[in-house]
Every structure is written in C-alpha cells, then in structure tokens.
Write a protein that holds these residues in place. Structure first.
Motif, short mmCIF file in Angstrom:
data_model
loop_
_atom_site.label_atom_id
_atom_site.label_comp_id
_atom_site.label_asym_id
_atom_site.label_seq_id
_atom_site.Cartn_x
_atom_site.Cartn_y
_atom_site.Cartn_z
N UNK A 170 -54.72 103.42 3.84
CA UNK A 170 -56.03 104.04 4.03
C UNK A 170 -55.90 105.27 4.93
N UNK A 171 -55.46 105.04 6.18
CA UNK A 171 -55.31 106.12 7.15
C UNK A 171 -54.72 105.53 8.41
N UNK A 172 -53.97 106.33 9.16
CA UNK A 172 -53.52 105.94 10.48
C UNK A 172 -52.72 104.65 10.55
N UNK A 173 -51.98 104.33 9.49
CA UNK A 173 -51.18 103.12 9.51
C UNK A 173 -51.94 101.87 9.09
N UNK A 174 -53.20 102.01 8.74
CA UNK A 174 -53.94 100.88 8.19
C UNK A 174 -53.72 100.83 6.68
N UNK A 175 -53.17 99.73 6.22
CA UNK A 175 -52.89 99.52 4.81
C UNK A 175 -53.67 98.32 4.30
N UNK A 176 -53.87 98.28 2.99
CA UNK A 176 -54.30 97.05 2.33
C UNK A 176 -53.17 96.61 1.41
N UNK A 177 -52.91 95.32 1.36
CA UNK A 177 -51.98 94.84 0.34
C UNK A 177 -52.70 94.82 -1.00
N UNK B 174 -56.99 93.81 -16.59
CA UNK B 174 -56.38 93.14 -15.43
C UNK B 174 -56.54 94.04 -14.21
N UNK B 175 -57.22 93.52 -13.21
CA UNK B 175 -57.47 94.24 -11.97
C UNK B 175 -56.83 93.49 -10.80
N UNK B 176 -56.58 94.21 -9.73
CA UNK B 176 -56.30 93.59 -8.44
C UNK B 176 -57.43 93.95 -7.49
N UNK B 177 -57.86 93.01 -6.69
CA UNK B 177 -58.80 93.37 -5.63
C UNK B 177 -58.03 94.05 -4.50
N UNK B 178 -58.74 94.80 -3.68
CA UNK B 178 -58.14 95.34 -2.47
C UNK B 178 -57.89 94.17 -1.53
N UNK B 179 -56.64 94.00 -1.12
CA UNK B 179 -56.25 92.78 -0.43
C UNK B 179 -56.38 92.81 1.08
N UNK B 180 -55.41 92.21 1.71
CA UNK B 180 -55.43 92.02 3.16
C UNK B 180 -55.26 93.35 3.90
N UNK B 181 -56.01 93.49 4.98
CA UNK B 181 -55.93 94.70 5.80
C UNK B 181 -54.84 94.49 6.85
N UNK B 182 -53.85 95.36 6.86
CA UNK B 182 -52.74 95.22 7.80
C UNK B 182 -52.48 96.54 8.50
N UNK B 183 -52.21 96.45 9.79
CA UNK B 183 -51.97 97.66 10.60
C UNK B 183 -50.47 97.78 10.84
N UNK B 184 -49.88 98.86 10.37
CA UNK B 184 -48.46 99.09 10.64
C UNK B 184 -48.30 99.50 12.10
N UNK B 185 -47.18 99.10 12.68
CA UNK B 185 -46.90 99.50 14.06
C UNK B 185 -46.65 100.99 14.11
N UNK B 186 -46.90 101.57 15.25
CA UNK B 186 -46.59 102.98 15.47
C UNK B 186 -45.09 103.16 15.23
N UNK B 187 -44.74 104.17 14.43
CA UNK B 187 -43.31 104.31 14.08
C UNK B 187 -42.41 104.41 15.31
N UNK B 188 -41.31 103.67 15.25
CA UNK B 188 -40.31 103.72 16.31
C UNK B 188 -38.97 103.89 15.67
N UNK B 189 -38.10 104.54 16.32
CA UNK B 189 -36.76 104.66 15.76
C UNK B 189 -36.04 103.34 15.88
N UNK B 190 -35.48 102.92 14.76
CA UNK B 190 -34.82 101.62 14.73
C UNK B 190 -33.36 101.78 15.19
#
Lengths: 190, 190
Positions: A170-177, B174-190
């Motif tokens: 979506x934006x700013x690291x917020x994703x939907x699966x 065949x559709x998919x609903x918009x699923x779970x909302x997940x927040x990715x962590x702020x990018x860090x160098x691995x």
C-alpha cells in the motif's frame, strides 16, 4: 519447484495486482528493485506495463539492455521487498546487502529472483514518449515461470502456504497478503 | 461513509492492485465495467493507467467524454463485479440488470458506484498512440473519495470488515480478497 508456464497464461501472474520485483542487467551489473505499479497489458502474446522511475539504477539498466524480469515475491520475502524498494543499487549490491539470490533467466540477461513464486521474462517495446513522460515501460513477455506448489491446474492456489502468498504494497512498508480465494458465480441476470 | 481524500494520497486506493469498476457517461448514457488492469502512474498530481478494450461500450463513452471513474468494489459485490466484467452495456442497462446503484461524482459526469470503498474521478490525458496500440488510457485523478470505515489514518485498514475488503481478480471469476495487513520492518542492512 519452478516450472515453465504457457505464455497465454502469463497474465495470470499479475492479474491480481501483486507487488513485483524488477530485475535488470547491463554493463556487467545486475539490479533488483520493487515495483507495485505493474500490470498485464495483453493476453497473447502477453504484454505488461510497469513504472520505472527516471532516477533509478534499474531504469539505466533497462534502457541499456531493453530487457527486465518481473518476479512475484512472497510474504516470506516481505522485508527484502521493502528494502530493495527503498535503496538504490547504483552504489551498492542490493543482492548481497539483502540476501537475495538470483538464477539465470532463459531468454533475457536479467536474472530471476530465487524464492519468488512467479517470474516473467520481458523485452521492452520501444515507446519513448510514454517512457519519458510517465516513466512507463511496455514490454512483451517472452518466457514465464511459476512455483508449482502454489499453482494448481491453471492458476494461483496458495492453500495453506501462508509464507508463499504474494503481497500487495500500500505505502510506507504496509503490505496486504493475497487473501482468501473465492469463486464468483457465473453471471446471471438479477 | 464516503469522505473526500486528499489527492496526494489517491494513489493508495490502487497501490495494492485491487480490481476496479470503471464508470463512464456520454450521449445521455452511463455504463459500468470491471477492469483488473488498472494501476497508479504518479503521486501528485495523481495519475492512473487503465486498459479499456477497443470493442467495449465503456471505450466509446470514455472516448466521447474524456472522463471516467475508477471505483474499488468489495467482496460483498463479488458477483456484480464478475457480471459487469462479462456483459456489455451497449444493448442493456447493467446498472439495473445487476442491481448496482450510482450517485453523482463531483468533477466528472461519470457516476460513482454505491457500495464501493474507494472512488477516483479521472480525466483522460490524450495519448492516442498508446490508446490505439495497447487500449491503454492514461488519466489524471481530479477527485478522490474513500469509505471511512475501512480507512484509518492515512490508509486502508479493513479490520474485521470482511465484506468490505477489496478484491483481486485472477481469471474466470476466481478472485482473491485483500488479505492480512502486515507492516514490513524499516529496511536494515543484513
């Protein structure tokens, strides 16, 4: 396992609107970035449209080579997708930095990203006006691949493979699966 | 409740790749069709790209008026989305046939579809070459609206509103609903 997909079905990899990883190769360098603004543009032969911003290193490599891939990453790769969408590969090797692995594609120099569940090898159709005005690239898909554990019959079916679901930024690291699979009834007049 | 959305945030309505409904109006007629091939093209002023096939009635109305809307439909509207994507409005009134209700937009003649959760009012930017070659329409978003019960702060948050989730068409109903909302962590160098 990555298996080849008939080109006439390639549009299905992007039809549900997942965020993609764009890979590119030129001048002995390769790069990977995230692109949410990608979509199918035709069925057969399949075409795609993707926005590749002007200042990016990917843009430079795509313009030099006329090729790219669009890969469909997974929930397991969420942090990497966000990271490669936030950093530039011009000065640094994003593959190493973010522990992404590549393997060779079949018909383009740009590599495939390991761990993704769909892959489209693309050749740019030259449209200099829209490239310049809108950063929009139109390309023909020349090869397609899919991870067979999440592809049943003729389409995506993630079943219980939560970590292999595609993702939608979506934006700013917020994703939907990619969520529940639902079949609409055959249209009837109400 | 439908509330106005700042134009600089309008891209978020489509960034996660939902299937859209395209409405159009000209010559005293209106129409509605489904389009999965739609995406943002710019942030501010916001632009969009959408594929509108050549033979469709929508294409005729959009070319006559230079306007359309993109609406974000919901899981509750799944059968209607599939139906208006399968039938033509040239001979029949799809609004009545499929019990879809419209309300006036603010800046374009094309109407808004009631029951959706996002709405973009769009004016076509004339690009005759890509319209003809790829059925691709580029437009500027001139007004945006969102259903406030699924929009928290600055973005989508469907929470427990399962029936109001947006949907993503793969193929053949065949559709998919918009699923779970997940927040990715702020990018860090691995």
């Amino acid at each position: 396992m990555r298996v080849p997909l008939e080109l006439r079905r390639a549009y299905k990899l992007l039809n549900h609107g997942p965020t993609t990883l764009v890979t590119s190769a030129a001048h002995g360098r390769t790069n990977v970035m995230a692109a949410a603004w990608a979509m199918p543009l035709d069925f057969d032969p399949p075409k795609v449209a993707v926005v590749i911003a002007e200042a990016t290193f990917t843009r430079e490599l795509v313009e030099a080579s006329g090729e790219f891939t669009l890969c469909v990453p997974t929930r397991a790769q969420l942090e990497q997708v966000y990271a490669v969408g936030s950093a530039s590969g011009r000065e640094e090797d994003k593959w190493a930095l973010y522990r992404l692995h590549s393997s060779p594609a079949s018909r383009v120099q740009a590599p495939l990203v390991e761990g993704c569940v769909g892959w489209l090898e693309c050749r740019v159709l030259s449209e200099p006006d829209v490239q310049r005005k809108y950063d929009l690239f139109i390309a023909e898909v020349v090869a397609a691949w899919v991870e067979d554990s999440v592809w049943k019959g003729t389409g995506w079916d993630f079943g219980g493979a939560e970590e292999l679901r595609s993702v939608h930024h979506m934006a700013g690291g917020v994703f939907f699966t990619t969520g529940e699979r639902v079949q609409a009834l055959k249209p009837e007049r109400k």
